[in-house]
Design a protein around this motif. Structure first.
Motif, PDB file in Angstrom:
ATOM      1  N   LYS A   1       0.899  -1.214  -0.065  1.00  0.00           N
ATOM      2  CA  LYS A   1       0.081  -0.002   0.006  1.00  0.00           C
ATOM      3  C   LYS A   1       0.915   1.307  -0.092  1.00  0.00           C
ATOM      4  O   LYS A   1       0.662   2.143   1.018  1.00  0.00           O
ATOM      5  CB  LYS A   1      -1.098   0.147   1.216  1.00  0.00           C
ATOM      6  N   LEU A   2       1.597   1.562  -1.123  1.00  0.00           N
ATOM      7  CA  LEU A   2       2.309   2.722  -1.151  1.00  0.00           C
ATOM      8  C   LEU A   2       1.755   3.590  -2.278  1.00  0.00           C
ATOM      9  O   LEU A   2       1.005   2.882  -3.070  1.00  0.00           O
ATOM     10  CB  LEU A   2       3.846   2.165  -1.772  1.00  0.00           C
ATOM     11  N   PHE A   3       1.886   4.791  -2.329  1.00  0.00           N
ATOM     12  CA  PHE A   3       1.716   5.609  -3.597  1.00  0.00           C
ATOM     13  C   PHE A   3       2.727   5.616  -4.414  1.00  0.00           C
ATOM     14  O   PHE A   3       3.559   6.126  -4.486  1.00  0.00           O
ATOM     15  CB  PHE A   3       1.661   7.151  -2.687  1.00  0.00           C
TER      16      PHE A   3
ATOM     17  N   ASN B   1       2.892   7.255  -7.394  1.00  0.00           N
ATOM     18  CA  ASN B   1       3.288   8.444  -8.059  1.00  0.00           C
ATOM     19  C   ASN B   1       4.096   9.106  -7.052  1.00  0.00           C
ATOM     20  O   ASN B   1       4.515  10.253  -7.241  1.00  0.00           O
ATOM     21  CB  ASN B   1       2.161   9.118  -8.677  1.00  0.00           C
ATOM     22  N   LEU B   2       4.451   9.023  -5.819  1.00  0.00           N
ATOM     23  CA  LEU B   2       5.141   9.664  -4.997  1.00  0.00           C
ATOM     24  C   LEU B   2       6.413   9.151  -4.781  1.00  0.00           C
ATOM     25  O   LEU B   2       6.555   7.640  -5.135  1.00  0.00           O
ATOM     26  CB  LEU B   2       4.617   9.754  -3.651  1.00  0.00           C
TER      27      LEU B   2
ATOM     28  N   LYS C   1       0.167  16.876  -3.343  1.00  0.00           N
ATOM     29  CA  LYS C   1       0.659  16.083  -4.484  1.00  0.00           C
ATOM     30  C   LYS C   1      -0.041  14.798  -4.898  1.00  0.00           C
ATOM     31  O   LYS C   1      -0.254  14.554  -5.894  1.00  0.00           O
ATOM     32  CB  LYS C   1       2.349  15.708  -4.160  1.00  0.00           C
ATOM     33  N   ILE C   2      -0.651  14.348  -3.728  1.00  0.00           N
ATOM     34  CA  ILE C   2      -1.331  13.059  -3.710  1.00  0.00           C
ATOM     35  C   ILE C   2      -2.738  13.403  -4.240  1.00  0.00           C
ATOM     36  O   ILE C   2      -3.134  12.686  -5.399  1.00  0.00           O
ATOM     37  CB  ILE C   2      -1.799  12.607  -2.532  1.00  0.00           C
TER      38      ILE C   2
ATOM     39  N   GLU D   1      -6.426   7.150  -3.427  1.00  0.00           N
ATOM     40  CA  GLU D   1      -5.556   7.958  -2.708  1.00  0.00           C
ATOM     41  C   GLU D   1      -5.833   8.515  -1.157  1.00  0.00           C
ATOM     42  O   GLU D   1      -5.490   8.260  -0.283  1.00  0.00           O
ATOM     43  CB  GLU D   1      -4.941   9.345  -3.257  1.00  0.00           C
TER      44      GLU D   1
ATOM     45  N   LEU E   1      -6.373   5.424   1.063  1.00  0.00           N
ATOM     46  CA  LEU E   1      -5.063   4.844   1.325  1.00  0.00           C
ATOM     47  C   LEU E   1      -4.703   5.687   2.582  1.00  0.00           C
ATOM     48  O   LEU E   1      -3.976   5.184   3.480  1.00  0.00           O
ATOM     49  CB  LEU E   1      -4.150   4.902   0.320  1.00  0.00           C
TER      50      LEU E   1
ATOM     51  N   LEU F   1      -3.562   4.845   6.363  1.00  0.00           N
ATOM     52  CA  LEU F   1      -2.409   4.968   7.062  1.00  0.00           C
ATOM     53  C   LEU F   1      -2.699   5.794   8.338  1.00  0.00           C
ATOM     54  O   LEU F   1      -1.404   5.859   9.187  1.00  0.00           O
ATOM     55  CB  LEU F   1      -1.466   5.562   6.146  1.00  0.00           C
TER      56      LEU F   1
END
Lengths: 215, 393
Positions: free
Chosen positions: A96-98, A100-101, B8-9, B305, B308, B312
């Motif tokens: 579960k990473l972003f 595009n970052l 950014k996200i 996003e 997510l 987190l």
């Protein structure tokens, strides 16, 4: 932080699990503060489901889960967020990473979601230890699974926590890297006097576990 | 740091064009609705502002229509006067009381001989458009001051003198002429006094004497006829007010038609201003819809996003605050720019109308600013509730 399970059984797996003996399902189990627990779970026994229940990502279970004596059914979204920021950290199986970052940004976001537990330099230090310094400023979608897994581990460690959940955290790492990562995790948990639950398919000796359970 | 990462996200996920369109839609709608408010304010100012009113326009002499039913019964009852006084569009009622004795005036000199029977009227001083310095009387006064309608002098100068071959007279010359006023007791005995014209009125078409004189003379020479007024002067903020005109019609009263004629134009202008209100409001509604949809779209396009982030450990409140910071400042900026545009337009309008001798405030009205604040509050609420709804989904 203490997590207590009381006759938990996942509704979708109810039929399958009812007649199997398990240390977790359909019984009472307490994960105490500071306790390091390994849960061995063959495929299809609900390993990831359990981790998601403990982290309150899924609610399709019967029975009760208590976070420090509070029934999780009574906790609202904002309070869950506070527990996740302050007490409960996690390494997901699917990471579960972003995408595009960059790697660094992915780690940073978990560091700054709350009052930072450690300085930003700590990220460089951990990355150096796990051998991913070179990809820190690279987009995560361009990193290999092994690199991504190490990013996810560092992300879990830069926030404050009393309890760490790990779902097959080393599945994409070679033995040497497994050892280094386990040492880092052990050091961070010891420093915080934190508990953890690690689930894996097979038996392992990554840590000096207090208890080993079978799902 | 967190804001930068969240930006950014989240912001990369939504389209810039859509955002620009939403902002433009909002700006146009805001411009329309705030202009409607400003136009209304200008319109009110033109109607009621001090600099634009002409001294005669706010006073109307009203009386009953003389027709077959009202003949010899045109005096106004106490009830009728009371009712008049309590109408919201009437600020004051001044009774015009008539003399209840016989009187005549005649010239002292034979070079300019005249004689005529006459009657006087009086109204409270506040209702007279001129206040000459000699306009006072007591029993020791040397002469009785009179105010006559300007119209009388005009009739003499432009009609009578021409036909009779007499010289024309200026108001100042006429003011210097003294003449004899004869007042008559009930038994026919006459007493003479000196009279002088001290002013000319555009408002009241009657020969006026000071109230003090009228009271004294009525006591001394008057018969016992009714003292009910048959005419009154009313003070009103707006003689063109359609309500006033309607009231007069319904009660069989008439007033100087010239001054109430604007009533019809007023109704038309009212309708136009009303339409601009409705248009502005409808546009604002659409703009709010566009902006809401834009916020929904942004949130929907980065639903994964956001999900997510919450997984987190980002709290919904944290994300709401962040999204609010993303969207709401644009609303504020748009409102501010629209206010500036309105200020510029108002300044230009003021400048343009000044050349036509119509005077407006060069700055936007307080009600426009208040409307802008209300719109900002509505926008804030819409932003907040939309974000809240979609984050919690």
């Amino acid at each position: 932080m203490q997590i207590k399970l009381e006759n938990i059984i996942p509704i979708p797996l109810k039929e399958n699990l009812q007649y199997r003996s398990s240390d977790i399902w359909n019984t009472t189990q307490v994960f105490n503060a500071g306790e390091w627990v390994n849960i061995k779970a063959p495929s299809g026994t609900g390993k990831t489901t359990l981790i998601h229940f403990l982290y309150q990502l899924r609610f399709d279970f019967e029975g009760n889960i208590y976070w420090d004596n509070t029934n999780t059914k009574q906790i609202n979204a904002d309070a869950i967020a506070i527990v996740r920021q302050q007490k409960l950290s996690i390494v997901f199986q699917d990471l579960k990473l972003f995408g595009n970052l960059t790697a660094r940004e992915n780690i940073e976001i978990n560091r700054v979601l709350q009052q930072p537990y450690c300085a930003s330099e700590k990220i460089d230090e951990m990355a150096a230890r796990l051998g991913i310094t070179s990809i820190l400023n690279q987009k995560v979608s361009l990193c290999s699974y092994g690199e991504q897994q190490r990013i996810a581990i560092i992300r879990a460690l830069v926030q404050p926590f009393e309890f760490l959940l790990m779902d097959e955290p080393f599945s994409h790492l070679d033995n040497n890297n497994k050892k280094i990562a386990a040492e880092l995790i052990a050091a961070e948990c010891s420093e915080r006097n934190a508990a953890f639950v690690l689930t894996d398919l097979d038996d392992n000796n990554f840590f000096n576990y207090h208890r080993k359970l079978i799902l | 740091m967190l804001t930068r990462l969240l930006k950014k996200i989240i912001s990369t996920a939504s389209g810039r064009t859509k955002f620009v369109m939403a902002v433009v839609g909002l700006s146009v709608a805001l411009l329309l609705i705030l202009s409607a408010v400003q136009i209304q304010a200008n319109y009110n100012e033109l109607l009621h502002g001090k600099t634009n009113t002409d001294s005669t326009a706010n006073f109307l002499v009203i009386n009953k229509q003389v027709n077959n039913q009202t003949i010899n019964a045109t005096s106004l009852s106490d009830d009728e006067l009371n009712q008049l006084q309590h109408q919201p569009f009437i600020d004051g009622v001044g009774n015009i009381s008539a003399s209840r004795f016989k009187a005549s005036i005649e010239s002292y000199t034979s070079t300019f001989p005249f004689y005529t029977d006459i009657a006087f009227e009086t109204v409270p001083d506040a209702f007279i458009d001129v206040q000459p310095k000699d306009w006072q009387w007591d029993e020791n006064a040397d002469f009785i001051p009179l105010i006559i309608p300007n119209m009388f002098l005009d009739i003499y100068n432009f009609q009578f003198s021409v036909s009779q071959g007499y010289p024309q007279i200026t108001p100042d010359v006429l003011k210097m002429v003294s003449f004899k006023i004869n007042l008559q007791y009930g038994n026919g005995q006459k007493v003479s006094y000196t009279g002088r014209i001290v002013g000319f009125s555009d408002r009241i078409s009657s020969v006026l004497v000071p109230q003090s004189f009228m009271e004294w003379a009525n006591r001394r020479f008057g018969n016992s006829l009714s003292n009910k007024p048959s005419r009154v002067v009313i003070k009103t903020k707006d003689p063109g007010n359609p309500d006033l005109v309607k009231y007069l019609q319904n009660h069989g009263l008439t007033a100087d038609a010239d001054k109430t004629r604007f009533s019809k134009y007023r109704q038309i202008v009212n309708a136009i201003v009303g339409v601009s209100w409705v248009t502005g409001a409808v546009m604002l509604l659409f703009a709010l819809l566009i902006f809401t949809l834009f916020i929904q779209l942004t949130i929907a396009s980065c639903q994964t996003e956001i999900q997510l982030l919450i997984t987190l450990g980002a709290s919904p409140k944290q994300l709401q605050r962040f999204l609010m910071q993303q969207f709401f400042p644009f609303n504020l900026i748009v409102t501010f720019i629209v206010l500036i545009i309105i200020a510029v337009l108002q300044y230009l309008l003021c400048y343009f109308l000044q050349q036509q001798h119509i005077f407006l405030q060069p700055l936007p009205s307080l009600s426009t600013v208040a409307a802008a604040i209300i719109v900002v509050l509505v926008l804030w609420w819409v932003n907040r509730s939309t974000i809240k709804k979609y984050i919690r989904m």
